[in-house]
Every structure is written in C-alpha cells, then in structure tokens.
Design an enzyme around this catalytic site. Structure first.
Site, PDB file in Angstrom:
ATOM      1  NE  ARG A  46      -4.416   4.704  -4.558  1.00 17.67           N
ATOM      2  CZ  ARG A  46      -3.361   5.159  -5.163  1.00 17.67           C
ATOM      3  NH1 ARG A  46      -3.082   5.565  -6.298  1.00 17.67           N
ATOM      4  NH2 ARG A  46      -2.320   5.311  -4.082  1.00 17.67           N
ATOM      5  CG  ASN A  52     -12.448   4.179   6.176  1.00 16.65           C
ATOM      6  OD1 ASN A  52     -12.452   3.027   5.555  1.00 16.65           O
ATOM      7  ND2 ASN A  52     -12.025   4.482   7.286  1.00 16.65           N
ATOM      8  NE  ARG A  53     -13.222   6.502  -2.496  1.00 13.80           N
ATOM      9  CZ  ARG A  53     -11.973   5.728  -2.517  1.00 13.80           C
ATOM     10  NH1 ARG A  53     -11.151   5.547  -1.410  1.00 13.80           N
ATOM     11  NH2 ARG A  53     -11.911   5.072  -3.721  1.00 13.80           N
ATOM     12  CG  LEU A  54     -14.610   9.954   6.104  1.00 13.30           C
ATOM     13  CD1 LEU A  54     -14.483   9.401   7.960  1.00 13.30           C
ATOM     14  CD2 LEU A  54     -15.731  10.510   5.843  1.00 13.30           C
TER      15      LEU A  54
END
Length: 213
Positions: free
Chosen positions: A9, A190-192
């Site tokens: 997600r 974006n997993r940042l």
C-alpha cells in the site's frame, strides 16, 4: 506456498520533518498518542514488549501501556511470568507501537525496573474485582491441565473474597521502562518513510538524527 509479494500500500497520510521537533521525545510521543486516540478506534495503548528469554531467544507480546511520564513508560504484569523472569535476567527491553490508521510506528529501547509497591497497590485497587481475582488465579506462563481448572479456582476465590477487599499479590505489579532511544516512523509514499531517532546523552539531553528509510 502463499505468495504475499503483491501485498503493498502507499503511505500518504502525513509527514515527519525536523521543523518544530521537541527537544524531548516524550512530548512528540504524547502528541502522536493523543492524535491517534482522538482520530481512530485503535486500542492506542496496545504495545509490543520484547525481551530476551532465559533460553536466549527474543520474544515479543502485546501488553497495555498504563501510564507514561517524562521518566518512562509503565505497564503491569506478573513478576513470575516469562517476561518477568526475562526482565529480571536482562532489563534491556524494547517497546513498540504501530498505529496503522495513522501509518505511524514508535520504537523505544530502554531499561525496565519495578515501580514502587505503593504505586502498584494504587493501580491494583483501581481494577475491577474480576481483574484482581484473575491476577491471583493465573500463575502466568505456567502449564495448566485445562481451562476448567482456572475457572474452578476463580469460582472458589469469588466465594472466599465475597464482600472483602482483594489485596494485590506480591508477585504482581508494575514496571517502568526508562528510554535510552526512541525512534519515530511515519509512512511516506514510495517507501521513502520518515524516521527520526532520539538518543539519550550522558548529560540527559536528547540527540536527534534522521535515518534513511
């Protein structure tokens, strides 16, 4: 085999920046705690307590946070339980909170120690009678023959203490976890993700760093 590689997600609800970071991590924890408490139906005080067992393996379980102050985080348990014995052997433990509705996580490293007996007495007195008797009935983490055995012990105690004050057993009480490191994680696209770590210094001030996600 169950393939979970497509379970993902996007985290987009908030951000955590260095702007206006408090000097003490407890202030930020308090802010996040109340935001989640008022903004969701989560059991906001549910936390994972991780200890090193006597067998050398780490073990985690969910426990309810009952108080937090600038000194630390308080929870209650049976001192003779598996986690109680683990803490007696190694007081370095970890607490973690995951508030999925806000896409937030807090990880706390600290040292656990028993709180004064009068504080454990005060909290025990505030509990419902059923919870008090449950603490007496359960030899937590010990093997039992059946659930019926527990229920029979409870029924007998209900008779024994009918109309009487129920005292706190000396093997049941609170721990305070005094933090040495607190990490705040805020999910981002974006997993940042944002990760801010507080570390306690020798002069008892807190040093903050941003960690790579």
């Amino acid at each position: 085999m169950e393939d979970l590689s497509n379970y993902r997600r996007s985290y987009e609800k908030s951000e955590l920046t260095e702007d206006n970071l408090p000097e003490d991590p407890i202030k930020l924890f308090q802010k996040w705690f109340h935001e989640v408490d008022f903004g969701s139906s989560e059991e906001v005080n549910a936390m994972t307590v991780s200890t090193f067992g006597l067998d050398g393996y780490p073990k985690s379980r969910v426990v309810l946070l009952k108080r937090f102050t600038y000194e630390g985080f308080v929870f209650y348990t049976n001192y003779n339980s598996e986690k109680g014995k683990a803490i007696a052997n190694n007081p370095n433990i970890c607490l973690s909170f995951f508030w999925h509705s806000f896409e937030r996580q807090v990880i706390i490293k600290g040292k656990a120690e028993k709180i004064p007996e009068n504080l454990s007495d005060g909290y025990f007195e505030s509990r419902p009678d059923g919870s008090k008797l449950g603490a007496i009935v359960s030899n937590q983490s010990e093997i039992i023959n059946s659930r019926e055995e527990l229920e029979q012990k409870l029924q007998q105690l209900e008779k024994d203490f009918e109309g009487k004050e129920i005292p706190r057993p000396n093997y049941w009480g609170g721990y305070i976890v005094k933090p040495v490191e607190v990490e705040f994680w805020q999910g981002r696209p974006n997993r940042l993700h944002d990760r801010i770590r507080y570390q306690l210094q020798e002069d008892y001030s807190w040093k903050t760093d941003r960690l790579s996600p």
